[in-house]
Design a protein around this motif. Sequence first.
Motif, short mmCIF file in Angstrom:
data_model
loop_
_atom_site.label_atom_id
_atom_site.label_comp_id
_atom_site.label_asym_id
_atom_site.label_seq_id
_atom_site.Cartn_x
_atom_site.Cartn_y
_atom_site.Cartn_z
N ALA A 109 52.44 36.82 35.78
CA ALA A 109 52.24 38.15 35.18
C ALA A 109 50.81 38.63 35.39
N ALA A 110 49.85 37.69 35.43
CA ALA A 110 48.45 38.08 35.64
C ALA A 110 48.26 38.76 36.99
N PHE A 111 48.94 38.27 38.01
CA PHE A 111 48.80 38.87 39.35
C PHE A 111 49.28 40.31 39.34
N TRP A 112 50.45 40.57 38.78
CA TRP A 112 51.01 41.92 38.81
C TRP A 112 50.26 42.86 37.86
N THR A 113 49.76 42.34 36.75
CA THR A 113 48.98 43.18 35.83
C THR A 113 47.67 43.61 36.48
N ARG A 114 47.00 42.68 37.15
CA ARG A 114 45.75 43.02 37.83
C ARG A 114 45.99 44.00 38.97
N LEU A 115 47.09 43.82 39.67
CA LEU A 115 47.41 44.74 40.77
C LEU A 115 47.62 46.16 40.25
N TYR A 116 48.27 46.27 39.10
CA TYR A 116 48.50 47.58 38.50
C TYR A 116 47.18 48.22 38.05
N ARG A 117 46.35 47.45 37.36
CA ARG A 117 45.09 48.00 36.86
C ARG A 117 44.14 48.38 37.99
N ARG A 118 44.23 47.65 39.10
CA ARG A 118 43.32 47.92 40.21
C ARG A 118 43.59 49.26 40.87
N HIS A 119 44.84 49.72 40.83
CA HIS A 119 45.20 50.95 41.52
C HIS A 119 45.59 52.08 40.55
N TYR A 120 45.48 51.83 39.27
CA TYR A 120 45.83 52.88 38.30
C TYR A 120 44.72 53.93 38.24
N THR A 121 45.12 55.18 38.20
CA THR A 121 44.18 56.30 38.05
C THR A 121 44.66 57.19 36.91
N LEU A 122 43.71 57.80 36.22
CA LEU A 122 44.04 58.62 35.06
C LEU A 122 44.82 59.87 35.43
N ASP A 123 44.61 60.37 36.65
CA ASP A 123 45.29 61.60 37.04
C ASP A 123 46.67 61.35 37.65
N ALA A 124 47.12 60.10 37.65
CA ALA A 124 48.43 59.78 38.22
C ALA A 124 49.53 60.21 37.25
N LEU A 126 52.95 59.52 35.94
CA LEU A 126 53.86 58.38 35.91
C LEU A 126 54.94 58.60 34.86
N PRO A 127 56.14 58.10 35.12
CA PRO A 127 57.17 58.10 34.07
C PRO A 127 56.72 57.26 32.88
N LEU A 128 57.37 57.45 31.77
CA LEU A 128 56.97 56.77 30.54
C LEU A 128 56.97 55.26 30.69
N ARG A 129 57.97 54.73 31.39
CA ARG A 129 58.08 53.27 31.54
C ARG A 129 56.97 52.69 32.41
N LEU A 130 56.33 53.51 33.24
CA LEU A 130 55.31 53.01 34.16
C LEU A 130 53.89 53.30 33.69
N ARG A 131 53.74 53.79 32.48
CA ARG A 131 52.40 54.07 31.96
C ARG A 131 51.77 52.80 31.39
N PRO A 132 50.44 52.78 31.26
CA PRO A 132 49.76 51.54 30.84
C PRO A 132 50.27 50.96 29.53
N GLU A 133 50.60 51.80 28.56
CA GLU A 133 51.04 51.26 27.27
C GLU A 133 52.39 50.55 27.37
N SER A 134 53.19 50.92 28.40
CA SER A 134 54.49 50.27 28.58
C SER A 134 54.41 49.06 29.50
#
Length: 318
Positions: A109-124, A126-134
């Motif tokens: 899970a650490a690998f996929w979480t880091r991959l998400y945080r590395r490419h997440y941008t505030l202006d993206a 995203l559907p509700l399920r793909l947002r950081p809180e989810s």
Amino acid sequence: MKKAVANAVQQEVKSFCGLEASRVPTEEVLSVSGESCDSSDEMDAKESTNERTASRKKKSKRHKENPDEAVGEDYPIDIWLLLAAYIRPEDTVKFSLICKKAWTVTCTAAFWTRLYRRHYTLDAYLPLRLRPESMERLHCLRACVIRSLYHMYEPFVSRVSRNPAIPETTPSTLKNSKCLLFWCRKIEGNRREPLWEFNFKFKKQPPRLKSNCCKDLQPPVQYEDVHTNPDQDCCLLQITTLNFIFLPVVMGMIFTLFTINVSTDMRHHRVRLVFQDSPVWNGKKPRLDQGVQIVLDPVHSVRLLDWWHPQYPVSLKA
């Protein structure tokens, strides 16, 4: 040194054989001496080669006797977890194929979480399920991160944006897929007349394997929840037509034939789908008299969406 030895030999021969021995050119003695030296060098080289060959055979024999014996360096998994922070999303498969520990890192899970945080941008967007809180949920984490990359990561976004309305070649990946769902909807737009969108959800069937073939590699038990994906091997075929067409029920049937041709009016396209009760293997042609044939004409667009596509309807179980 060779010349001195040759001269000494020549003088000794002269003393034994008399003056006639002096007629023997010194070069011949040198050549004979050189040949003897070369032959000895060749013998040494052959012996060295034989020793190396024997050594390799011994190593090969030891490896056959102990196939589980470790070969090469064995680095701790922390090293691979550190290196994983620098790979691109499209290189994940290549990285996982380096060794077993690298593959294990891509299961965490650490690998996929880091991959998400590395490419997440505030202006993206995203559907509700793909947002950081989810994304704090471990269930279906890998699938959600992959979906989010097709919203945020530019190389992946450009891939899905290049899809034309009508594919240049007829997709062949759907053959022998099972139809799970079918629905249609009316599309109201700027056109004077509405369009009709027909959706077929398919699940690709695994290929037939021989008895001695291995099954797919499964992630470690502690990471099964991370790798859960209810839409794995699923795709959606969207066909938009200019008119509503009544279609028979094909849910649960196997998709065996898919053709895209030019319509009779030469302005649109014509799509033909054939469904049967069982798959067609070994390159055999499906028998049209034993299946259900669907013809859609005129067709406005044909799109094939994989489960990670931004417009693919996400399962409620994800």
